[in-house]
Design an enzyme around this catalytic site. Structure first.
Site, PDB file in Angstrom:
ATOM      1  N   LYS A 132      -8.917   3.310   4.165  1.00 53.47           N
ATOM      2  CA  LYS A 132      -8.927   3.536   2.711  1.00 53.47           C
ATOM      3  C   LYS A 132      -7.947   2.568   2.062  1.00 53.47           C
ATOM      4  O   LYS A 132      -6.739   2.779   2.088  1.00 53.47           O
ATOM      5  CB  LYS A 132      -8.548   4.979   2.359  1.00 53.47           C
ATOM      6  CG  LYS A 132      -8.922   5.310   0.920  1.00 53.47           C
ATOM      7  CD  LYS A 132      -7.968   6.221   0.195  1.00 53.47           C
ATOM      8  CE  LYS A 132      -6.745   5.559  -0.348  1.00 53.47           C
ATOM      9  NZ  LYS A 132      -6.943   4.572  -1.433  1.00 53.47           N
ATOM     10  N   ASP A 169     -11.231   4.598  -6.579  1.00 50.40           N
ATOM     11  CA  ASP A 169     -10.092   4.568  -7.511  1.00 50.40           C
ATOM     12  C   ASP A 169      -9.325   5.885  -7.480  1.00 50.40           C
ATOM     13  O   ASP A 169      -8.404   6.099  -8.263  1.00 50.40           O
ATOM     14  CB  ASP A 169     -10.561   4.233  -8.938  1.00 50.40           C
ATOM     15  CG  ASP A 169     -11.449   5.317  -9.542  1.00 50.40           C
ATOM     16  OD1 ASP A 169     -11.744   6.326  -8.863  1.00 50.40           O
ATOM     17  OD2 ASP A 169     -11.864   5.155 -10.711  1.00 50.40           O
ATOM     18  N   GLY A 212      -7.087   9.447  -0.141  1.00 53.92           N
ATOM     19  CA  GLY A 212      -6.033   9.214   0.860  1.00 53.92           C
ATOM     20  C   GLY A 212      -5.483  10.536   1.364  1.00 53.92           C
ATOM     21  O   GLY A 212      -5.263  10.721   2.561  1.00 53.92           O
ATOM     22  N   GLU A 266       4.778   2.938   7.437  1.00 51.42           N
ATOM     23  CA  GLU A 266       5.481   1.714   7.012  1.00 51.42           C
ATOM     24  C   GLU A 266       5.748   1.880   5.526  1.00 51.42           C
ATOM     25  O   GLU A 266       4.814   1.836   4.715  1.00 51.42           O
ATOM     26  CB  GLU A 266       4.598   0.479   7.234  1.00 51.42           C
ATOM     27  CG  GLU A 266       4.307   0.156   8.678  1.00 51.42           C
ATOM     28  CD  GLU A 266       5.483  -0.455   9.409  1.00 51.42           C
ATOM     29  OE1 GLU A 266       6.552  -0.629   8.796  1.00 51.42           O
ATOM     30  OE2 GLU A 266       5.336  -0.732  10.603  1.00 51.42           O
ATOM     31  N   CYS A 273       7.553  -5.355   0.718  1.00 49.22           N
ATOM     32  CA  CYS A 273       8.447  -4.258   1.085  1.00 49.22           C
ATOM     33  C   CYS A 273       9.712  -4.758   1.765  1.00 49.22           C
ATOM     34  O   CYS A 273      10.765  -4.161   1.643  1.00 49.22           O
ATOM     35  CB  CYS A 273       7.705  -3.310   2.004  1.00 49.22           C
ATOM     36  SG  CYS A 273       6.927  -4.175   3.370  1.00 49.22           S
ATOM     37  N   GLU A 306      13.678   1.125  -4.931  1.00 47.86           N
ATOM     38  CA  GLU A 306      12.791  -0.021  -4.785  1.00 47.86           C
ATOM     39  C   GLU A 306      12.143  -0.338  -6.136  1.00 47.86           C
ATOM     40  O   GLU A 306      11.563   0.540  -6.771  1.00 47.86           O
ATOM     41  CB  GLU A 306      11.713   0.318  -3.746  1.00 47.86           C
ATOM     42  CG  GLU A 306      10.844  -0.857  -3.415  1.00 47.86           C
ATOM     43  CD  GLU A 306       9.837  -0.520  -2.322  1.00 47.86           C
ATOM     44  OE1 GLU A 306       9.118   0.477  -2.480  1.00 47.86           O
ATOM     45  OE2 GLU A 306       9.767  -1.265  -1.343  1.00 47.86           O
TER      46      GLU A 306
HETATM   47  P1  NAD Z   1       1.355   3.880  -2.775  1.00 47.84           P
HETATM   48  O1  NAD Z   1       2.181   4.694  -1.879  1.00 47.84           O
HETATM   49  O2  NAD Z   1       1.256   4.269  -4.197  1.00 47.84           O
HETATM   50  O3  NAD Z   1      -0.143   3.787  -2.255  1.00 47.84           O
HETATM   51  C1  NAD Z   1      -0.458   3.351  -0.960  1.00 47.84           C
HETATM   52  C2  NAD Z   1      -1.804   3.917  -0.561  1.00 47.84           C
HETATM   53  O4  NAD Z   1      -1.709   5.335  -0.485  1.00 47.84           O
HETATM   54  C3  NAD Z   1      -2.946   3.621  -1.522  1.00 47.84           C
HETATM   55  O5  NAD Z   1      -4.114   3.344  -0.771  1.00 47.84           O
HETATM   56  C4  NAD Z   1      -3.086   4.931  -2.274  1.00 47.84           C
HETATM   57  O6  NAD Z   1      -4.390   5.155  -2.803  1.00 47.84           O
HETATM   58  C5  NAD Z   1      -2.784   5.948  -1.187  1.00 47.84           C
HETATM   59  N1  NAD Z   1      -2.333   7.253  -1.661  1.00 47.84           N
HETATM   60  C6  NAD Z   1      -1.824   7.596  -2.864  1.00 47.84           C
HETATM   61  N2  NAD Z   1      -1.492   8.900  -2.888  1.00 47.84           N
HETATM   62  C7  NAD Z   1      -1.784   9.399  -1.663  1.00 47.84           C
HETATM   63  C8  NAD Z   1      -1.630  10.670  -1.048  1.00 47.84           C
HETATM   64  N3  NAD Z   1      -1.107  11.711  -1.691  1.00 47.84           N
HETATM   65  N4  NAD Z   1      -1.999  10.815   0.234  1.00 47.84           N
HETATM   66  C9  NAD Z   1      -2.497   9.767   0.932  1.00 47.84           C
HETATM   67  N5  NAD Z   1      -2.674   8.533   0.394  1.00 47.84           N
HETATM   68  C10 NAD Z   1      -2.320   8.357  -0.882  1.00 47.84           C
HETATM   69  O7  NAD Z   1       1.915   2.388  -2.633  1.00 47.84           O
HETATM   70  P2  NAD Z   1       1.472   1.116  -3.466  1.00 47.84           P
HETATM   71  O8  NAD Z   1       2.037   1.230  -4.838  1.00 47.84           O
HETATM   72  O9  NAD Z   1       0.021   0.880  -3.286  1.00 47.84           O
HETATM   73  O10 NAD Z   1       2.261  -0.033  -2.651  1.00 47.84           O
HETATM   74  C11 NAD Z   1       3.588  -0.341  -2.868  1.00 47.84           C
HETATM   75  C12 NAD Z   1       4.501   0.367  -1.880  1.00 47.84           C
HETATM   76  O11 NAD Z   1       4.125   0.078  -0.549  1.00 47.84           O
HETATM   77  C13 NAD Z   1       5.935  -0.064  -1.974  1.00 47.84           C
HETATM   78  O12 NAD Z   1       6.770   1.069  -1.931  1.00 47.84           O
HETATM   79  C14 NAD Z   1       6.155  -0.911  -0.744  1.00 47.84           C
HETATM   80  O13 NAD Z   1       7.465  -0.981  -0.285  1.00 47.84           O
HETATM   81  C15 NAD Z   1       5.262  -0.260   0.232  1.00 47.84           C
HETATM   82  N6  NAD Z   1       4.902  -1.196   1.299  1.00 47.84           N
HETATM   83  C16 NAD Z   1       5.464  -1.025   2.530  1.00 47.84           C
HETATM   84  C17 NAD Z   1       5.178  -1.923   3.543  1.00 47.84           C
HETATM   85  C18 NAD Z   1       5.787  -1.780   4.903  1.00 47.84           C
HETATM   86  O14 NAD Z   1       5.240  -2.319   5.839  1.00 47.84           O
HETATM   87  N7  NAD Z   1       6.889  -1.081   5.066  1.00 47.84           N
HETATM   88  C19 NAD Z   1       4.302  -2.963   3.313  1.00 47.84           C
HETATM   89  C20 NAD Z   1       3.756  -3.108   2.052  1.00 47.84           C
HETATM   90  C21 NAD Z   1       4.053  -2.195   1.056  1.00 47.84           C
END
Ligand code: NAD
Length: 487
Positions: A183, A216, A221, A259, A293, A391
């Site tokens: 997803k 969307d 998730g 992650e 990240c 962050e």
């Molecule tokens: P997010 O946590 O908002 O979303 C990530 C994913 O989770 C999306 O696909 C989203 O649709 C899904 N999601 C949202 N709510 C959910 C729920 N309740 N249950 C399950 N899935 C759900 O993150 P983002 O804004 O898309 O990305 C930015 C963040 O990702 C930053 O905090 C960044 O640090 C982190 N990030 C971490 C790494 C790493 O490897 N540590 C790498 C890239 C990004």
């Protein structure tokens, strides 16, 4: 490949392209704010079908036991993606706002090659290990361990490095013998759908082994992370969502691989080349507009050189500036969306409320269109401020003074996160000693680059659980079974 030309991306469910029961949703170019086209919008019913297909493919086919097929399919996938790299590159620049130069590395070319690397790990892996004969309770037994796939993997990914993160989950999960429901983030559906189309049309990966569900709706998730048919959730995203994923898996004691976010420190020791270090810190935080990240977002400099470091870093940040991601010379492109730009701007306002000042930047870049924020250096804050602890995910650097190596280590570690870091100093032994005391999953010394297919990446503390990439990343997707026979 049709995704890019006819703008009609689909879901991939049970080996078939599927339209998405929720209609379609827009995907946009963050550099121009133009709608590029639409993506298939899945509903809970589509997700349910995808999980069912992955479960059947795991339980009822030979996929998890046929190593040769898996190696063949992953090599095929890596090759096919490479053949489409130029189309994928243009798509990635347009949909992600990724600077073109990064698509020659972690945004595209590197993860494509990494898929073949995971095939190689699986091909050469010691799947069984003989423990020899022992006599527990006087009964001579020969024992050995067998590594096996975990089962159905739910992969949930963010938008910032979509290919890197999607493929760093698909590659090892499939190589290990799992089936997957991916997803992707709502902001970057085409990047995932394009990989799905290539995988469907140009590889022998059997139906149901990979399912890609664009939507969307974040609730899909949550659905994937709580479904009992899913054995392991591999999640990359924010720490807040990671916490929700962990909680959703708790009733079923689901394996959860996380992650998450970071607030990594760039430590400059007092024997470092200050100009070189500040220049690199500025370049790093601007890369992909700070949407990484593991980027270093706190710059720790010797107190005696604070003013000089501020001047050097501000100059370097102004020199980077923002630019069109299409331009090969651009380092700092747009933020992904208006929502993300608002979030970054709210942190800039908070910085001023907390008593900080901008040595450069501090607001939107002067451009007609697109979600651009100026590279920004914030001075005058302590490590206790929210701006230094949370962050931001934009091209925003906080500069903090330290009083020597011990103090620098203390400040670097005084964070809820533990993802990455950097240390700069001319005395290499001393720099290594500081790196060893920093509690993060990766540390670069004097510009050393830790990213690589064979290099495990992940976080301490609230930055995550587990490691991605390398053999350690592959083993996240394996169970261990012990078998014993009378000897
Ligand atoms: P997010 O946590 O908002 O979303 C990530 C994913 O989770 C999306 O696909 C989203 O649709 C899904 N999601 C949202 N709510 C959910 C729920 N309740 N249950 C399950 N899935 C759900 O993150 P983002 O804004 O898309 O990305 C930015 C963040 O990702 C930053 O905090 C960044 O640090 C982190 N990030 C971490 C790494 C790493 O490897 N540590 C790498 C890239 C990004």
């Amino acid at each position: 490949m049709s995704v890019w030309t006819d703008k009609a991306s689909t879901l991939l469910v049970d080996g078939e392209p599927a339209p998405g029961s929720g209609g379609r949703f827009d995907t946009a170019n963050p550099a121009t704010e133009e709608v590029l086209g639409t993506a298939a919008n899945a509903t809970a019913a589509d997700m349910d079908r995808a999980i069912g297909a992955a479960r059947r493919a795991f339980d009822e086919t030979e996929w998890s036991r046929d190593l040769d097929l898996r190696v063949h399919c992953l090599e095929q996938l890596s090759r096919s993606l490479r053949e489409h790299a130029d189309e994928l590159r243009e798509l990635t620049i347009a949909e992600v706002g990724a600077p073109r130069f990064l698509t020659h590395g972690a945004q595209l070319d590197a993860p494509i090659a990494d898929v073949a690397h995971f095939a190689g790990i699986a091909a050469g892996y010691e799947w069984t290990h003989d423990l020899g004969v022992a006599e527990p309770m006087g009964m001579p037994s020969r024992r050995w361990t067998r590594r096996e796939a975990v089962g159905v993997v739910g992969a949930i990914t963010p938008w910032n490095f979509p290919h890197q993160i999607n493929l760093a989950k698909l590659g090892p999960a499939l190589a290990a013998g799992n089936t997957v429901v991916l997803k992707p983030a709502p902001d970057t559906p085409w990047c995932a759908a394009a990989v799905g189309e290539i995988l469907l049309n140009e590889t022998d990966i059997p139906p149901g082994v990979v399912n890609i569900v664009t939507s969307d709706d974040h609730a899909l998730g949550a659905q994937l992370s709580s479904d009992d048919r899913v054995d392991l959730v591999s999640f990359t995203g924010s720490t807040a969502t990671g916490r929700a994923v962990m909680a959703a898996g708790a009733p079923g004691i689901k394996r959860t691989f996380l992650e998450l976010g970071g607030k990594s420190a760039f430590v400059v020791l007092d024997d470092a080349d200050l100009g070189a270090a500040c220049g690199l810190a500025a370049f790093t935080v601007c890369t992909h507009a700070g949407q990484g990240c593991a980027l270093t977002t706190r710059l720790l400099v010797p107190r005696a050189h604070y003013d000089e470091a501020v001047a050097l870093t501000a100059k370097a940040l102004r020199g980077v500036g923002v630019g069109d991601p299409d331009d090969p010379g651009t380092v700092c492109g747009p933020l992904i969306s208006a929502r993300q730009r608002d979030r970054v701007e709210s942190y800039l306002a908070l910085a001023e409320e907390e008593g900080g000042e901008f040595a450069c930047g501090g607001g939107r870049a002067e451009r007609d269109r697109g979600f651009f924020v100026e590279p920004t250096l914030i001075t005058g804050l302590s490590n206790e401020s929210r701006v230094a602890r949370e962050e931001i995910f934009g091209p925003v650097l906080v500069i903090l003074p330290h009083d020597g190596d011990d103090d620098a280590v203390r400040i670097a570690n005084d964070s809820p996160y533990g993802l990455s870091g950097a240390v700069h100093g001319q005395d290499l032994e001393r720099a290594r000693g500081v790196a060893a005391r920093i509690r993060t999953g990766t540390v670069g010394i004097n510009g050393g680059v830790w990213y690589g297919a064979d290099a495990p990446f992940g976080g301490y503390k609230q930055s995550g659980i587990g490691r991605e990439m390398g053999v350690a990343g592959f083993e996240e997707y394996l169970e261990t079974k012990l078998i014993a026979e009378p000897a």
